[in-house]
Design a protein around this motif. Structure first.
Motif, PDB file in Angstrom:
ATOM      1  N   PHE A 137       0.973  -1.121  -0.055  1.00 22.36           N
ATOM      2  CA  PHE A 137      -0.024  -0.073   0.234  1.00 22.36           C
ATOM      3  C   PHE A 137       0.912   1.193   0.097  1.00 22.36           C
ATOM      4  O   PHE A 137       0.616   2.180  -0.932  1.00 22.36           O
ATOM      5  N   ARG A 138       1.820   1.429   0.963  1.00 22.32           N
ATOM      6  CA  ARG A 138       2.620   2.306   0.875  1.00 22.32           C
ATOM      7  C   ARG A 138       3.575   2.829  -0.259  1.00 22.32           C
ATOM      8  O   ARG A 138       3.656   3.551  -0.772  1.00 22.32           O
ATOM      9  N   ALA A 139       3.954   1.625  -0.938  1.00 24.18           N
ATOM     10  CA  ALA A 139       4.719   1.428  -2.324  1.00 24.18           C
ATOM     11  C   ALA A 139       3.977   2.288  -3.182  1.00 24.18           C
ATOM     12  O   ALA A 139       4.516   2.902  -4.082  1.00 24.18           O
ATOM     13  N   GLY A 140       2.692   1.633  -3.174  1.00 29.48           N
ATOM     14  CA  GLY A 140       1.962   2.151  -4.185  1.00 29.48           C
ATOM     15  C   GLY A 140       1.554   3.723  -4.091  1.00 29.48           C
ATOM     16  O   GLY A 140       1.414   4.564  -5.076  1.00 29.48           O
ATOM     17  N   TYR A 141       1.691   4.114  -2.850  1.00 29.52           N
ATOM     18  CA  TYR A 141       1.094   5.481  -2.388  1.00 29.52           C
ATOM     19  C   TYR A 141       2.498   6.453  -2.870  1.00 29.52           C
ATOM     20  O   TYR A 141       2.347   7.486  -3.748  1.00 29.52           O
ATOM     21  N   ILE A 142       3.721   5.919  -2.517  1.00 28.90           N
ATOM     22  CA  ILE A 142       4.562   7.041  -2.669  1.00 28.90           C
ATOM     23  C   ILE A 142       5.302   6.943  -4.180  1.00 28.90           C
ATOM     24  O   ILE A 142       5.651   8.173  -4.714  1.00 28.90           O
ATOM     25  N   PHE A 152      -2.755  -1.020  -5.753  1.00 33.19           N
ATOM     26  CA  PHE A 152      -3.648   0.019  -6.316  1.00 33.19           C
ATOM     27  C   PHE A 152      -4.568   0.768  -5.397  1.00 33.19           C
ATOM     28  O   PHE A 152      -4.586   1.932  -5.550  1.00 33.19           O
ATOM     29  N   GLU A 153      -4.757   0.251  -4.092  1.00 28.40           N
ATOM     30  CA  GLU A 153      -5.116   1.137  -3.031  1.00 28.40           C
ATOM     31  C   GLU A 153      -4.249   2.108  -2.620  1.00 28.40           C
ATOM     32  O   GLU A 153      -4.873   3.328  -2.155  1.00 28.40           O
ATOM     33  N   GLY A 154      -3.073   1.998  -2.561  1.00 25.96           N
ATOM     34  CA  GLY A 154      -1.802   3.080  -2.355  1.00 25.96           C
ATOM     35  C   GLY A 154      -2.032   4.072  -3.456  1.00 25.96           C
ATOM     36  O   GLY A 154      -1.791   5.322  -3.029  1.00 25.96           O
ATOM     37  N   TYR A 155      -2.200   3.771  -4.670  1.00 25.78           N
ATOM     38  CA  TYR A 155      -2.268   4.973  -5.890  1.00 25.78           C
ATOM     39  C   TYR A 155      -3.610   5.521  -5.718  1.00 25.78           C
ATOM     40  O   TYR A 155      -3.330   6.849  -5.822  1.00 25.78           O
ATOM     41  N   ARG A 156      -4.538   4.687  -5.291  1.00 25.35           N
ATOM     42  CA  ARG A 156      -5.878   5.500  -5.402  1.00 25.35           C
ATOM     43  C   ARG A 156      -5.770   6.556  -4.232  1.00 25.35           C
ATOM     44  O   ARG A 156      -6.494   7.716  -4.114  1.00 25.35           O
ATOM     45  N   LYS A 157      -5.177   6.067  -2.966  1.00 21.94           N
ATOM     46  CA  LYS A 157      -5.123   6.950  -1.885  1.00 21.94           C
ATOM     47  C   LYS A 157      -4.162   8.332  -2.116  1.00 21.94           C
ATOM     48  O   LYS A 157      -4.727   9.354  -1.679  1.00 21.94           O
ATOM     49  N   ALA A 158      -3.282   8.094  -2.954  1.00 22.79           N
ATOM     50  CA  ALA A 158      -2.418   9.062  -3.096  1.00 22.79           C
ATOM     51  C   ALA A 158      -3.258  10.161  -4.050  1.00 22.79           C
ATOM     52  O   ALA A 158      -3.048  11.587  -3.747  1.00 22.79           O
ATOM     53  N   LEU A 159      -3.867   9.696  -4.971  1.00 20.57           N
ATOM     54  CA  LEU A 159      -4.791  10.726  -5.865  1.00 20.57           C
ATOM     55  C   LEU A 159      -5.795  11.568  -4.971  1.00 20.57           C
ATOM     56  O   LEU A 159      -5.686  12.768  -4.862  1.00 20.57           O
ATOM     57  N   ASP A 160      -6.404  10.712  -4.193  1.00 18.32           N
ATOM     58  CA  ASP A 160      -7.444  11.349  -3.127  1.00 18.32           C
ATOM     59  C   ASP A 160      -6.830  12.545  -2.295  1.00 18.32           C
ATOM     60  O   ASP A 160      -7.242  13.573  -2.094  1.00 18.32           O
ATOM     61  N   GLN A 161      -5.615  12.143  -1.676  1.00 19.31           N
ATOM     62  CA  GLN A 161      -4.886  13.099  -0.955  1.00 19.31           C
ATOM     63  C   GLN A 161      -4.552  14.395  -1.558  1.00 19.31           C
ATOM     64  O   GLN A 161      -4.398  15.468  -0.813  1.00 19.31           O
ATOM     65  N   TYR A 162      -4.403  14.299  -2.854  1.00 17.16           N
ATOM     66  CA  TYR A 162      -3.862  15.492  -3.494  1.00 17.16           C
ATOM     67  C   TYR A 162      -4.969  15.988  -4.343  1.00 17.16           C
ATOM     68  O   TYR A 162      -4.730  16.779  -5.335  1.00 17.16           O
TER      69      TYR A 162
END
Length: 343
Positions: free
Chosen positions: A167-172, A201-211
Motif C-alpha cells: 500500500f505504501r509503495a503504491g502511494y509513494i 492499487f489502493e495506495g495509488y488511489r489514496k495518493a490521488l485522493d490525498q492530492y
C-alpha cells in the motif's frame, strides 16, 4: 573388482577410531579434532564412502530439505529471494527443492503434493495468480509442517508471511508523479485477486485522493504482465485516447522497460511526453535510457529473512504453527524516467 559398499565401520576400523567419532567427523562436529576430521574425510574420499542420508534422516524424522515454490524462475526478484534463502538455510545444513507453478493453480497444487510426499521439513511459497482455493495446504497444516508465504500471500492459510508494505509503495510511487506535476496517471497492474496488486492499487488511489485528484476507473488497467498484453493495452487503448495520459505507474520493471520501448517506437519521449515509474528495482530499470524510477523491492534481504524464520521454526520446541506477518522496508528510487526536465 570389489564393489562392497564402504560403511562408517570400515572407516573406523582403518583409522582405529570409534564409529561414533567417524560419524561426527563426517558431519563436521567441531568437538572432533580438526586433524582427525581431515583424516576421516580423506579416507572417506579415497575409499569412495557415500553417506546414507536417507537412513540417517529417517532416524531423526527429518529430510533436511525445504520446499520452495515460486510462480516463475525467470525473474531477478525471485532469483534474489532464492539466493538469500539458500545462504541462510545452507548454513543450518538444509537444502532447497525448488519448483515453479508457471502461474497455474493446478501446477501449484501438484507441486505442493510432490513436496509433501517428498517429506520436506518446511514449505516456502509465493502463490500463483490463479490460486483461489487453498485446500492443497491441508496436509502441511495437519502435520504442523512450517509454511512461509512471501510476496503473494493470503490470510486464508495460517502461516508466517513476509511482505513489503505494498500500500505504501503504491502511494509513494503515485505521490512522486503527482509532485512532478503529472495528473493523468495510468496504473497498469496484475491480477487483482492477490493482495500484492490490490494493495498497490489502493495506495495509488489514496495518493490521488490525498492530492485532490479524482480517481478515473478508466486509468486503472489490470492485465497480464507480459509484453504482448502490454503492447496491446498501450497501442489499442492508452495511446488512442483523445486525452492522452501523461504518466504510467506499472507494477513490474520489465513491463515498464517494454512500455518505454513502445513509446519510443510511437515517437514519444520519456519523460517529456509520458513519465514512467516501475516496480522491483530489477537490473533492467537501471540500464534503460532514461533509467526508470522504481520501487526498490529488497529481494535478497527478503530471502535472508525467510531463511532465518524457517530455521527458527524448525529448531523451535513443540512444532507450533507460527501465524505472523513480517513487513520489510521498501523505498522509491527516483531516476530520469519520471523527472520533468522543464522544472
Amino acid at each position: 573388482m570389489n564393489n562392497k559398499e564402504i560403511t562408517i565401520y570400515d572407516l573406523a576400523k582403518q583409522l582405529n577410531l570409534s564409529a561414533t567419532t567417524v560419524s561426527r567427523g563426517l558431519r563436521g562436529y567441531e568437538a572432533i579434532n580438526k586433524k582427525t576430521r581431515l583424516r576421516i574425510e580423506q579416507l572417506a574420499t579415497e575409499l569412495g564412502y557415500q553417506r546414507n542420508k536417507f537412513a540417517s534422516n529417517l532416524r531423526v524424522q527429518r529430510t533436511h530439505t525445504i520446499g520452495v515454490i515460486v510462480p516463475k524462475l525467470n525473474s531477478l526478484f525471485i532469483s534474489s529471494v532464492l539466493s538469500g534463502i539458500e545462504k541462510i538455510v545452507n548454513k543450518a545444513n538444509y537444502n532447497l527443492i525448488i519448483s515453479q507453478s508457471f502461474e497455474k493453480e493446478l501446477k501449484e497444487k501438484n507441486n505442493v503434493q510432490t513436496m509433501f510426499n517428498s517429506r520436506v521439513d518446511a514449505l516456502i511459497i509465493s502463490l500463483s495468480t490463479e490460486t483461489e482455493d487453498f485446500g492443497h495446504f491441508d496436509g502441511f497444516l495437519k502435520k504442523k509442517i512450517p509454511i512461509i508465504l512471501f510476496d503473494r500471500v493470503t490470510d486464508q492459510i495460517p502461516s508466517t508471511k513476509v511482505v513489503i508494505d505494498n500500500f505504501r509503495a503504491g502511494y509513494i510511487a503515485t505521490e512522486h508523479l503527482i509532485m512532478q506535476g503529472y495528473k493523468d496517471i495510468v496504473h497498469i497492474t496484475g491480477s487483482m485477486t492477490h493482495s500484492v496488486y490490490k494493495d498497490r492499487f489502493e495506495g495509488y488511489r489514496k495518493a490521488l485522493d490525498q492530492y485532490g485528484i479524482a480517481f478515473d476507473p478508466s486509468l486503472m488497467l489490470s492485465v497480464e504482465l507480459t509484453e504482448p498484453a502490454l503492447r496491446t493495452v498501450l497501442l489499442n487503448d492508452v495511446l488512442k485516447r483523445d486525452r492522452r495520459p501523461d504518466a504510467l505507474f506499472i507494477t513490474n520493471d520489465s513491463c515498464a522497460a517494454i512500455a518505454q520501448v513502445i513509446l519510443g517506437e510511437e515517437g514519444l519521449s520519456v519523460p517529456d511526453d509520458m513519465a514512467i515509474v516501475g516496480f522491483n528495482n530489477d537490473l533492467i530499470s537501471r540500464v534503460t535510457s532514461p533509467a526508470i524510477t522504481t520501487i526498490h523491492y529488497p529481494g535478497y534481504e527478503m530471502g535472508e529473512t525467510i531463511g532465518e524464520l524457517v530455521i527458527e521454526q524448525l529448531t523451535a520446541e513443540g512444532g507450533q504453527v507460527v501465524n505472523k506477518t513480517v513487513i520489510l522496508d521498501s523505498d522509491l528510487l527516483v531516476r530520469s524516467s519520471s523527472v520533468r526536465r522543464n522544472g
